[in-house]
Design an enzyme around this catalytic site. Sequence first.
Site, PDB file in Angstrom:
ATOM      1  N   ASP A   1       1.479   2.720   3.491  1.00  0.00           N
ATOM      2  CA  ASP A   1       0.623   3.896   3.301  1.00  0.00           C
ATOM      3  C   ASP A   1       1.473   5.166   3.317  1.00  0.00           C
ATOM      4  O   ASP A   1       1.011   6.218   3.767  1.00  0.00           O
ATOM      5  CB  ASP A   1      -0.492   3.964   4.356  1.00  0.00           C
TER       6      ASP A   1
ATOM      7  N   HIS B   1     -10.410   1.395   2.143  1.00  0.00           N
ATOM      8  CA  HIS B   1     -10.177   2.418   3.167  1.00  0.00           C
ATOM      9  C   HIS B   1     -11.384   2.336   4.089  1.00  0.00           C
ATOM     10  O   HIS B   1     -12.466   2.825   3.753  1.00  0.00           O
ATOM     11  CB  HIS B   1     -10.032   3.818   2.553  1.00  0.00           C
TER      12      HIS B   1
ATOM     13  N   HIS C   1      -4.448  -0.265   6.107  1.00  0.00           N
ATOM     14  CA  HIS C   1      -3.947   0.584   7.204  1.00  0.00           C
ATOM     15  C   HIS C   1      -4.839   0.539   8.446  1.00  0.00           C
ATOM     16  O   HIS C   1      -5.402   1.532   8.869  1.00  0.00           O
ATOM     17  CB  HIS C   1      -3.722   2.030   6.757  1.00  0.00           C
TER      18      HIS C   1
ATOM     19  N   HIS D   1       0.861  -1.196   0.000  1.00  0.00           N
ATOM     20  CA  HIS D   1       0.000   0.000   0.000  1.00  0.00           C
ATOM     21  C   HIS D   1       0.890   1.236   0.000  1.00  0.00           C
ATOM     22  O   HIS D   1       1.468   1.592   1.029  1.00  0.00           O
ATOM     23  CB  HIS D   1      -0.904   0.016   1.246  1.00  0.00           C
TER      24      HIS D   1
ATOM     25  N   HIS E   1       1.415   5.442  -1.800  1.00  0.00           N
ATOM     26  CA  HIS E   1       0.996   6.558  -2.659  1.00  0.00           C
ATOM     27  C   HIS E   1       2.241   7.157  -3.307  1.00  0.00           C
ATOM     28  O   HIS E   1       3.103   7.701  -2.603  1.00  0.00           O
ATOM     29  CB  HIS E   1       0.286   7.628  -1.831  1.00  0.00           C
TER      30      HIS E   1
ATOM     31  N   LYS F   1      -9.660  -0.518  -5.465  1.00  0.00           N
ATOM     32  CA  LYS F   1      -9.648   0.191  -4.181  1.00  0.00           C
ATOM     33  C   LYS F   1     -10.958   0.921  -3.922  1.00  0.00           C
ATOM     34  O   LYS F   1     -11.402   1.712  -4.755  1.00  0.00           O
ATOM     35  CB  LYS F   1      -8.476   1.185  -4.176  1.00  0.00           C
TER      36      LYS F   1
END
Length: 350
Positions: A248, A137, A175, A13, A15, A100
């Site tokens: 994350d 999420h 997360h 995970h 970004h 996602k």
Amino acid sequence: MTELTLTRPDDWHVHLRDGAALPHTCADMARYFGRAIVMPNLSPPVTTVAAAAAYRERIITAMTGLPRQFEPLLTLYLTDQTDAEEIRRAADSEFVHAVKLYPAGATTNSEAGVADLEQLFPTLAAMETADLPLLVHGEVTDPAVDIFDREKVFIDRYLAPIVQRFPGLRVVLEHITTADAVDFVSAAPATVAATITAHHLLLNRNDLLVGGIRPHYYCLPVLKRNSHQQALVRAACSGSPKFFLGTDSAPHSSAHKETACGCAGVYTAHAAIELYAEVFEAAGALPALEAFASHFGPDFYQLPRNNDTITLRRQSWQAAASLPLGEATLVPLRAGETLQWQVLNPGNPV
Ligand SMILES: NC(=O)N[C@@H](CC(=O)O)C(=O)O
Ligand SMILES: [Zn+2]
Ligand SMILES: [Zn+2]
């Protein structure tokens, strides 16, 4: 223990952002990670296989000239419009590995996320049939629900019913931040797993709020109380294949963090496995790090484990006080502070 050799880890995970930020985020990831599940919350979001293919090319281009590269595993951003045909295209592609779910408004760039989950049940059914994992999420956006309760309420209201209705659908609760999430995932069938970040293992809400507000510790789901942090540490170190590494790592410029309404996200890609090693060492569980970081993720995603290794040595080094992010700068976790573990020869060609 002063040296630890483990199967090369992956990040399930992360970004990376886009444009001028990519060379910086990719260089950190490419130091030693084998693969990374790349989040699709760009602006506009990555909602189609075609957009994911183009994003993948931009990531690979951004790694030109680096001493080694990681393999980007792309994801699609689920919207109210995502249909079964796009799911089949994704499952047929070599490079899209999951879809996602962001509840609309839950976090950074989630405005285009899902407003009505039940409307999407045909899409989830197509994912179950195609065996394409759903990444979640897990926070409700209901304004009546306290921000510290949003993960637990999401599990009760949405996740438990989804898992029950789609028993063949592989689901990753991303997360996780609470003992409630640990308990839910532990009790769920083998189709359900969770990622745990380094910062949720290292920090709790006192770190965020006592003695002054620390914007660089602000992320979503927000840090919880110490007892939840301890439950996450136990889960990560437990040897259960349901819990694996997902940093994350989520860069935002200092200007967007240090302001009256700061963005959510903690940057850890500069020191990811090094930070996890501190947590596992403090818990007396260093031997459990390898399975958490390098085995359980690929097993869940039905991909081979990496077939080479990295070596960590217990020697202190100082993290950068700030790092470039495109034209801007960011403040990483532990900025200017000492870290206890260092990866030997990171970035060597593999
Ligand atoms: N975790 C965060 O606090 N922020 C992430 C989004 C997310 O993963 O929810 C981001 O993209 O900045
Ligand atoms: Zn998230
Ligand atoms: Zn994220």
